[in-house]
Enzyme design. Structure first.
Site, PDB file in Angstrom:
ATOM      1  N   GLY A 224       1.087  -1.089  -0.507  1.00 30.88           N
ATOM      2  CA  GLY A 224       0.202  -0.275   0.317  1.00 30.88           C
ATOM      3  C   GLY A 224       1.168   0.939  -0.026  1.00 30.88           C
ATOM      4  O   GLY A 224       2.000   1.296   0.030  1.00 30.88           O
TER       5      GLY A 224
ATOM      6  N   GLN B 189       2.816   9.851   1.161  1.00 34.23           N
ATOM      7  CA  GLN B 189       4.156   9.397   1.319  1.00 34.23           C
ATOM      8  C   GLN B 189       5.166   9.825  -0.621  1.00 34.23           C
ATOM      9  O   GLN B 189       6.342   9.912   0.199  1.00 34.23           O
ATOM     10  CB  GLN B 189       3.556   8.011   1.495  1.00 34.23           C
ATOM     11  CG  GLN B 189       4.112   7.520   3.000  1.00 34.23           C
ATOM     12  CD  GLN B 189       3.724   5.673   2.099  1.00 34.23           C
ATOM     13  OE1 GLN B 189       2.727   5.294   2.037  1.00 34.23           O
ATOM     14  NE2 GLN B 189       4.844   4.882   3.103  1.00 34.23           N
TER      15      GLN B 189
ATOM     16  N   CYS C 127       7.108  -0.498   6.585  1.00 29.98           N
ATOM     17  CA  CYS C 127       6.351   1.111   5.447  1.00 29.98           C
ATOM     18  C   CYS C 127       7.285   1.454   4.729  1.00 29.98           C
ATOM     19  O   CYS C 127       8.465   1.320   5.233  1.00 29.98           O
ATOM     20  CB  CYS C 127       6.021   1.790   6.777  1.00 29.98           C
ATOM     21  SG  CYS C 127       5.575   3.267   6.131  1.00 29.98           S
ATOM     22  N   LEU C 128       7.216   1.581   3.661  1.00 22.42           N
ATOM     23  CA  LEU C 128       7.757   1.528   2.335  1.00 22.42           C
ATOM     24  C   LEU C 128       8.826   2.924   2.700  1.00 22.42           C
ATOM     25  O   LEU C 128       9.484   4.069   2.659  1.00 22.42           O
ATOM     26  CB  LEU C 128       7.103   2.366   1.118  1.00 22.42           C
ATOM     27  CG  LEU C 128       6.927   0.969   0.655  1.00 22.42           C
ATOM     28  CD1 LEU C 128       6.064   1.237  -0.538  1.00 22.42           C
ATOM     29  CD2 LEU C 128       7.826   0.081   0.077  1.00 22.42           C
TER      30      LEU C 128
ATOM     31  N   HIS D 185      -3.444   0.834   7.802  1.00 24.76           N
ATOM     32  CA  HIS D 185      -1.806   1.577   7.709  1.00 24.76           C
ATOM     33  C   HIS D 185      -2.387   2.897   7.107  1.00 24.76           C
ATOM     34  O   HIS D 185      -1.523   3.660   7.040  1.00 24.76           O
ATOM     35  CB  HIS D 185      -0.628   0.418   6.894  1.00 24.76           C
ATOM     36  CG  HIS D 185       0.484   0.888   7.443  1.00 24.76           C
ATOM     37  ND1 HIS D 185       1.120   0.043   8.043  1.00 24.76           N
ATOM     38  CD2 HIS D 185       0.971   1.810   6.573  1.00 24.76           C
ATOM     39  CE1 HIS D 185       2.630   0.645   7.553  1.00 24.76           C
ATOM     40  NE2 HIS D 185       1.702   1.819   7.364  1.00 24.76           N
ATOM     41  N   GLU D 186      -2.327   1.831   5.935  1.00 21.49           N
ATOM     42  CA  GLU D 186      -2.327   3.611   5.092  1.00 21.49           C
ATOM     43  C   GLU D 186      -3.774   4.949   5.921  1.00 21.49           C
ATOM     44  O   GLU D 186      -3.763   6.291   4.660  1.00 21.49           O
ATOM     45  CB  GLU D 186      -3.440   3.451   3.550  1.00 21.49           C
ATOM     46  CG  GLU D 186      -2.371   1.765   2.728  1.00 21.49           C
ATOM     47  CD  GLU D 186      -0.595   2.355   2.588  1.00 21.49           C
ATOM     48  OE1 GLU D 186      -0.283   3.179   2.644  1.00 21.49           O
ATOM     49  OE2 GLU D 186       0.139   1.520   3.064  1.00 21.49           O
TER      50      GLU D 186
ATOM     51  N   HIS E 161      -1.704   7.318   7.416  1.00 19.57           N
ATOM     52  CA  HIS E 161      -0.766   8.228   7.202  1.00 19.57           C
ATOM     53  C   HIS E 161      -1.751   9.407   6.439  1.00 19.57           C
ATOM     54  O   HIS E 161      -0.642  10.720   6.535  1.00 19.57           O
ATOM     55  CB  HIS E 161      -0.919   7.520   5.476  1.00 19.57           C
ATOM     56  CG  HIS E 161       0.932   6.941   5.927  1.00 19.57           C
ATOM     57  ND1 HIS E 161       2.326   7.561   6.357  1.00 19.57           N
ATOM     58  CD2 HIS E 161       1.458   5.518   5.493  1.00 19.57           C
ATOM     59  CE1 HIS E 161       2.768   6.035   6.270  1.00 19.57           C
ATOM     60  NE2 HIS E 161       2.010   4.848   5.856  1.00 19.57           N
TER      61      HIS E 161
HETATM   62 NI    NI Z   1       3.222   3.099   5.384  1.00 17.04          NI
END
Ligand code: NI
Length: 164
Positions: free
Chosen positions: A46, A51, A88-89, A130-131, A134
């Site tokens: 995701g 991000q 997480c990226l 999670h997303e 953000h």
């Molecule tokens: Ni993330």
């Protein structure tokens, strides 16, 4: 389509609240397509617009079947519990243990402004939560009850293989 640069922990943009999308224009379509390409390139599950430095409520999620585009997503229902590892990226090389609901139902708009409902279990439910966090300026690291290094994760995976 173009790859966007993924910003990482420490960048103040990740702590800001994203604004709702109000213009369903060509620019939104370009952002969504770029986010999809960036997610695939990064081998992620995701990605949220903040991000890539855009403070708008847009998320893309790979549910294992397709890449969902979620504009202005809102959770409608959640149930159950799962306990597992998350990454997480924007927090490269780190993993943490986080408890999440096992089922999540949400509604979101597509790039044309139409509303749809989506359901997810297990990894997809985890990813939805999670997303969406953000979009409110939160990282999973704030929720993790234990953080793990890459070495610890490798060791855990090895132990799982030995058990299997
Ligand atoms: Ni993330």
């Amino acid at each position: 389509m173009a790859l966007r640069r993924i910003i990482t922990e420490g960048n103040p943009t990740l702590k800001k609240v994203s604004r709702p999308v109000t213009s369903f224009d060509e620019k939104l379509g370009v952002l969504i397509d770029d986010m999809k390409q960036t997610l695939l390139d990064a081998n992620g599950v995701g990605l949220a617009a903040p991000q890539v430095g855009i403070l708008r409520r847009v998320v893309v999620v790979d549910n294992g079947e397709e890449l969902l585009e979620l504009v202005n997503p809102e959770i409608l229902e959640q149930s159950g519990q799962q306990d597992g590892m998350e990454g997480c990226l924007s927090v490269p090389g780190k993993y943490g243990m986080v408890k999440r609901p096992n089922y999540v139902k949400l509604k979101a708009q597509d790039r044309g402004g139409r509303w749809h409902e989506y359901e997810g279990e297990e990894l997809t439910a985890r990813c939805f939560c999670h997303e969406l966090e953000h979009l409110d300026g939160h990282l999973y690291t704030e929720r993790a009850y234990q953080m793990l290094t890459e070495e610890e994760v490798e060791q855990m995976m090895q132990e799982d293989e030995e058990e299997a």
